[in-house]
Design an enzyme around this catalytic site. Structure first.
Site, PDB file in Angstrom:
ATOM      1  N   THR A 152       0.827  -1.204   0.000  1.00 35.66           N
ATOM      2  CA  THR A 152       0.000   0.000   0.000  1.00 35.66           C
ATOM      3  C   THR A 152       0.861   1.253   0.000  1.00 35.66           C
ATOM      4  O   THR A 152       1.933   1.252   0.581  1.00 35.66           O
ATOM      5  CB  THR A 152      -0.823  -0.014   1.309  1.00 35.66           C
ATOM      6  OG1 THR A 152      -1.610  -1.183   1.290  1.00 35.66           O
ATOM      7  CG2 THR A 152      -1.666   1.222   1.491  1.00 35.66           C
ATOM      8  N   GLY A 166      -9.155  -4.805   3.425  1.00 33.66           N
ATOM      9  CA  GLY A 166      -8.035  -4.844   4.359  1.00 33.66           C
ATOM     10  C   GLY A 166      -8.060  -3.690   5.342  1.00 33.66           C
ATOM     11  O   GLY A 166      -9.098  -3.070   5.590  1.00 33.66           O
ATOM     12  N   ASP A 167      -6.915  -3.412   5.885  1.00 26.70           N
ATOM     13  CA  ASP A 167      -6.790  -2.343   6.886  1.00 26.70           C
ATOM     14  C   ASP A 167      -6.805  -0.953   6.270  1.00 26.70           C
ATOM     15  O   ASP A 167      -7.156   0.030   6.937  1.00 26.70           O
ATOM     16  CB  ASP A 167      -5.471  -2.515   7.663  1.00 26.70           C
ATOM     17  CG  ASP A 167      -4.257  -2.445   6.734  1.00 26.70           C
ATOM     18  OD1 ASP A 167      -4.291  -3.081   5.660  1.00 26.70           O
ATOM     19  OD2 ASP A 167      -3.288  -1.743   7.068  1.00 26.70           O
TER      20      ASP A 167
HETATM   21  N1  ASP Z   1      -2.283  -3.493   4.027  1.00 20.77           N
HETATM   22  C1  ASP Z   1      -2.683  -3.890   2.704  1.00 20.77           C
HETATM   23  C2  ASP Z   1      -3.863  -4.810   2.797  1.00 20.77           C
HETATM   24  O1  ASP Z   1      -3.883  -5.659   3.675  1.00 20.77           O
HETATM   25  C3  ASP Z   1      -1.593  -4.494   1.913  1.00 20.77           C
HETATM   26  C4  ASP Z   1      -0.211  -3.892   2.060  1.00 20.77           C
HETATM   27  O2  ASP Z   1      -0.041  -2.753   2.457  1.00 20.77           O
HETATM   28  O3  ASP Z   1       0.761  -4.561   1.764  1.00 20.77           O
HETATM   29  O4  ASP Z   1      -4.723  -4.729   1.982  1.00 20.77           O
END
Ligand code: ASP
Length: 347
Positions: free
Chosen positions: A208, A238-239
């Site tokens: 991200t 996701g987060d």
């Molecule tokens: N945090 C992101 C998600 O879980 C992925 C990432 O940042 O690598 O969608």
């Protein structure tokens, strides 16, 4: 505007001297003259000098370098941090080479590109979209949700119809390269596996962009945008669009962003935790470390995941910490834009 560092109580004079000399070393290494200078990530060195020059912008991973430049265009003119973070992360959203954000992002298990994004300003206003398809700039839709609705978060078809009604165009976000990667994945066992994104790993399927900017008037804002985990279950969020998980900003304290396995960040409300720890007096580095330690203490299979936290306090001090080696972030201040490697828990 100059800001003065206020966390001396945590750091001995010797450590502080060491930080200064390492930072000077890094500045010499990067040798910027009016633009981007980059020769690979440097060791994590928090910006903890006795005075920090504003503005400042930080963002996750190496796609943060060009994103920071777009943000800087706004910040250096005295512009608003909110405009800067939006413009900054839009660079990664529009870049088909960035396979983890926006256009060109890897699809879910059904071949659909579904995007998550959020934005937050220094007054605590927040906007978010999740499970959004066909819109190249979800961060801008998130900003519209924040500014033009009484809500914080819109998802799926509702978010899409809101975007279309607000002038965004419907686009095909699945590039030929992302489609081929998905077709290759379909020939494998077709199960979702988290990819750790460890240093020097060839496989790289989620990263991200989270960005925090502090403008010359001391306003701190943040944004976060992603295509999420490649080949995730259809409907997975996701987060990144969750306020407090992927991003949190308190304009009186600081901000934090997260990257890596979102499920672990969500279970510990990571970015909120980092900001709360800074409120209690921890430096950005210490707060990021503590939030990673929380995951390590609470989640049994944490060794199989990468988590990276990045924080910026309202004095302009930055910090980061990661579960695994290999998480770097881009730091833009006057005269330099460099990658800094976050210290990892696992060696
Ligand atoms: N945090 C992101 C998600 O879980 C992925 C990432 O940042 O690598 O969608």
């Amino acid at each position: 505007m100059k800001c003065y560092f206020s966390h001396f109580k945590f750091i001995s004079d010797i450590v502080f001297q060491d930080m200064i000399s390492r930072r000077n070393f890094i500045q010499t290494l990067s040798g910027v003259s009016g633009g981007i200078a980059l020769s690979g990530p440097v060791m994590s060195v928090p910006l903890m000098t006795s005075e920090v020059q504003l503005p400042i912008v930080v963002s996750t991973w190496n796609h943060g370098i060009p994103a920071n430049e777009a943000a800087w265009e706004i910040l250096r003119e005295g512009g608003y941090a909110l405009d800067a973070v939006e413009a900054g992360v839009r660079v990664a959203e529009a870049d088909p080479e960035v396979i983890t954000v926006g256009y060109g992002g890897l699809p879910d298990a059904t071949g659909k590109v579904t995007l998550d994004a959020c934005i937050m300003d220094e007054q605590g206003n927040a906007g978010s979209v999740a499970f959004l398809e066909h819109i190249k700039h979800p961060v801008s839709v998130a900003r519209k949700v924040m500014e033009q609705t009484p809500h914080v978060m819109l998802t799926g078809k509702g978010a899409l119809s809101f975007a279309l009604k607000n002038g965004f165009s419907r686009e095909n976000l699945l590039t030929p390269a992302a489609r081929s990667a998905w077709k290759r994945w379909k020939k494998t066992d077709r199960t979702f596996k988290p990819v750790i994104n460890i240093e020097n790993e060839e496989i790289w399927n989620h990263d991200t962009i989270g960005m925090l900017a502090l403008d010359s008037r001391g306003r701190l804002c943040g944004a976060c945008t992603t295509s999420g985990m490649a080949f995730k279950l259809h409907g997975r969020v996701g987060d990144s669009p969750i306020i407090g998980a992927g991003l949190f900003v308190d304009g009186d304290i600081g901000g934090a962003v997260a990257t890596g396995s979102g499920e672990l960040v969500m279970k510990t409300l990571g970015s909120f935790l980092v900001v709360e720890l800074m409120r209690q007096g921890l430096t950005p580095d210490e707060a990021c470390r503590e939030a990673v330690m929380r995951i390590a203490a609470k989640i049994p299979d944490h060794q199989k995941h990468q988590i990276g936290y990045l924080a910026l306090d309202i004095h302009g001090n930055t910090g980061s910490f990661a579960m695994q080696p290999g998480f770097d972030y881009a730091l833009r201040t006057s005269g330099k834009n460099e990658l800094v490697m976050a210290p990892p828990l696992m060696k």
